[in-house]
Design a protein around this motif. Structure first.
Motif, PDB file in Angstrom:
ATOM      1  N   VAL A   8       1.104  -0.717   0.414  1.00 35.12           N
ATOM      2  CA  VAL A   8      -0.235  -0.086  -0.216  1.00 35.12           C
ATOM      3  C   VAL A   8       0.625   1.214   0.173  1.00 35.12           C
ATOM      4  O   VAL A   8       1.374   1.473   1.093  1.00 35.12           O
ATOM      5  CB  VAL A   8      -1.001   0.535   1.607  1.00 35.12           C
ATOM      6  N   GLU A   9       1.035   2.223  -1.263  1.00 35.12           N
ATOM      7  CA  GLU A   9       1.696   2.956  -0.825  1.00 35.12           C
ATOM      8  C   GLU A   9       1.294   4.563  -2.379  1.00 35.12           C
ATOM      9  O   GLU A   9       1.030   3.715  -4.069  1.00 35.12           O
ATOM     10  CB  GLU A   9       3.437   1.947  -1.415  1.00 35.12           C
ATOM     11  N   ASP A  10       1.164   5.653  -2.169  1.00 37.51           N
ATOM     12  CA  ASP A  10       0.566   6.209  -2.789  1.00 37.51           C
ATOM     13  C   ASP A  10       1.630   6.842  -3.757  1.00 37.51           C
ATOM     14  O   ASP A  10       1.610   7.141  -4.946  1.00 37.51           O
ATOM     15  CB  ASP A  10      -0.060   7.338  -2.930  1.00 37.51           C
ATOM     16  N   ASN A  11       3.091   6.414  -3.622  1.00 35.64           N
ATOM     17  CA  ASN A  11       4.002   7.127  -4.159  1.00 35.64           C
ATOM     18  C   ASN A  11       4.269   6.513  -5.676  1.00 35.64           C
ATOM     19  O   ASN A  11       4.784   5.523  -4.747  1.00 35.64           O
ATOM     20  CB  ASN A  11       5.376   7.735  -3.331  1.00 35.64           C
ATOM     21  N   MET A  52       2.741  -1.179   4.860  1.00 35.60           N
ATOM     22  CA  MET A  52       2.063   0.151   4.821  1.00 35.60           C
ATOM     23  C   MET A  52       2.747   0.777   4.676  1.00 35.60           C
ATOM     24  O   MET A  52       3.419   1.482   5.741  1.00 35.60           O
ATOM     25  CB  MET A  52       1.203   0.000   5.729  1.00 35.60           C
ATOM     26  N   ASP A  53       2.588   2.613   3.646  1.00 37.38           N
ATOM     27  CA  ASP A  53       2.979   3.374   4.337  1.00 37.38           C
ATOM     28  C   ASP A  53       2.252   3.990   4.434  1.00 37.38           C
ATOM     29  O   ASP A  53       1.260   3.572   5.042  1.00 37.38           O
ATOM     30  CB  ASP A  53       3.051   4.846   2.572  1.00 37.38           C
ATOM     31  N   ILE A  54       2.224   5.149   5.577  1.00 39.54           N
ATOM     32  CA  ILE A  54       1.187   5.482   6.681  1.00 39.54           C
ATOM     33  C   ILE A  54       0.888   6.645   5.946  1.00 39.54           C
ATOM     34  O   ILE A  54       0.136   7.477   6.232  1.00 39.54           O
ATOM     35  CB  ILE A  54       2.786   6.102   7.803  1.00 39.54           C
ATOM     36  N   GLN A  55       1.376   8.118   5.429  1.00 34.20           N
ATOM     37  CA  GLN A  55       1.304   8.882   5.136  1.00 34.20           C
ATOM     38  C   GLN A  55       0.739   9.128   3.605  1.00 34.20           C
ATOM     39  O   GLN A  55       1.382   8.456   2.816  1.00 34.20           O
ATOM     40  CB  GLN A  55       3.026  10.291   4.408  1.00 34.20           C
ATOM     41  N   LEU A  56      -0.547   8.490   3.250  1.00 31.02           N
ATOM     42  CA  LEU A  56      -1.529   8.387   2.444  1.00 31.02           C
ATOM     43  C   LEU A  56      -2.677   9.328   2.541  1.00 31.02           C
ATOM     44  O   LEU A  56      -2.782   9.773   3.676  1.00 31.02           O
ATOM     45  CB  LEU A  56      -2.549   6.789   2.659  1.00 31.02           C
ATOM     46  N   PRO A  57      -3.140   9.826   1.131  1.00 34.07           N
ATOM     47  CA  PRO A  57      -4.224  10.547   1.346  1.00 34.07           C
ATOM     48  C   PRO A  57      -5.519   9.365   1.606  1.00 34.07           C
ATOM     49  O   PRO A  57      -5.633   8.618   1.073  1.00 34.07           O
ATOM     50  CB  PRO A  57      -4.361  10.800  -0.322  1.00 34.07           C
ATOM     51  N   SER A 104      12.083   3.346   8.284  1.00 33.70           N
ATOM     52  CA  SER A 104      11.517   5.133   7.912  1.00 33.70           C
ATOM     53  C   SER A 104      12.163   5.055   6.596  1.00 33.70           C
ATOM     54  O   SER A 104      13.708   4.131   5.877  1.00 33.70           O
ATOM     55  CB  SER A 104      12.383   5.947   8.843  1.00 33.70           C
ATOM     56  N   LYS A 105      11.588   5.614   5.553  1.00 32.63           N
ATOM     57  CA  LYS A 105      11.546   5.862   4.230  1.00 32.63           C
ATOM     58  C   LYS A 105      13.691   7.370   4.873  1.00 32.63           C
ATOM     59  O   LYS A 105      12.789   8.007   5.313  1.00 32.63           O
ATOM     60  CB  LYS A 105      11.278   6.564   2.956  1.00 32.63           C
ATOM     61  N   PRO A 106      14.500   7.039   3.830  1.00 29.74           N
ATOM     62  CA  PRO A 106      14.770   6.101   2.154  1.00 29.74           C
ATOM     63  C   PRO A 106      14.636   4.812   2.708  1.00 29.74           C
ATOM     64  O   PRO A 106      15.581   4.067   3.573  1.00 29.74           O
ATOM     65  CB  PRO A 106      15.165   7.303   1.671  1.00 29.74           C
TER      66      PRO A 106
HETATM   67 MN    MN Z   1       2.993   8.328   0.801  1.00 33.28          MN
END
Ligand code: MN
Length: 131
Positions: A8-11, A52-57, A104-106
């Protein structure tokens, strides 16, 4: 049989990076770009792991982890949270939501794959008897 990972990742770049990395290590992947679809897709795909990406719209990764962990059918699937902004208290919030791991990214190839293997074991090794 290949182990399955729901990503799950919006980028788009991160999504491709994570899926390419996992596929290169013989995992089967399903990309989810819209967090609102994550729960349904998890039900359909029955993954062995959810990245799971945390920052999602629309919906935050933390909310999605909480929803997954409240769902009797999905709560057993390990969740690896990936976040860009590790503000103070973030890791605690992510762990409190029920995530089994947190990076954490990167991300580096090593960090990512080490965390994946810790949760699901090594990639599938071809069964010699299957030949
Ligand atoms: Mn994101």
């Amino acid at each position: 049989m290949a182990k399955k990972v729901l990503v799950v990742e919006d980028n788009e770049l991160n999504l491709k990076l994570f899926c390419d990395l996992l596929q290169a290590h013989s995992f089967e992947t399903t990309p989810v770009r819209d967090g609102r679809e994550a729960i349904d897709r998890a039900r359909l795909f029955s993954p062995d792991l959810i990245v799971m990406d945390i920052q999602l719209p629309h919906v935050s990764g933390i909310e999605l982890i909480e929803m997954l962990k409240r769902d009797a059918a999905l709560s057993g699937i390990p969740v690896m949270a990936v976040t860009a902004y590790a503000a103070k208290g973030d890791e605690e919030r992510i762990r409190a939501a029920g995530a089994e791991a947190y990076i954490s990214k990167p991300v580096t190839v090593n960090n990512f794959m080490t965390a994946v293997r810790r949760l699901v074991g090594p990639e599938a090794i071809p069964d010699p008897r299957a030949a």
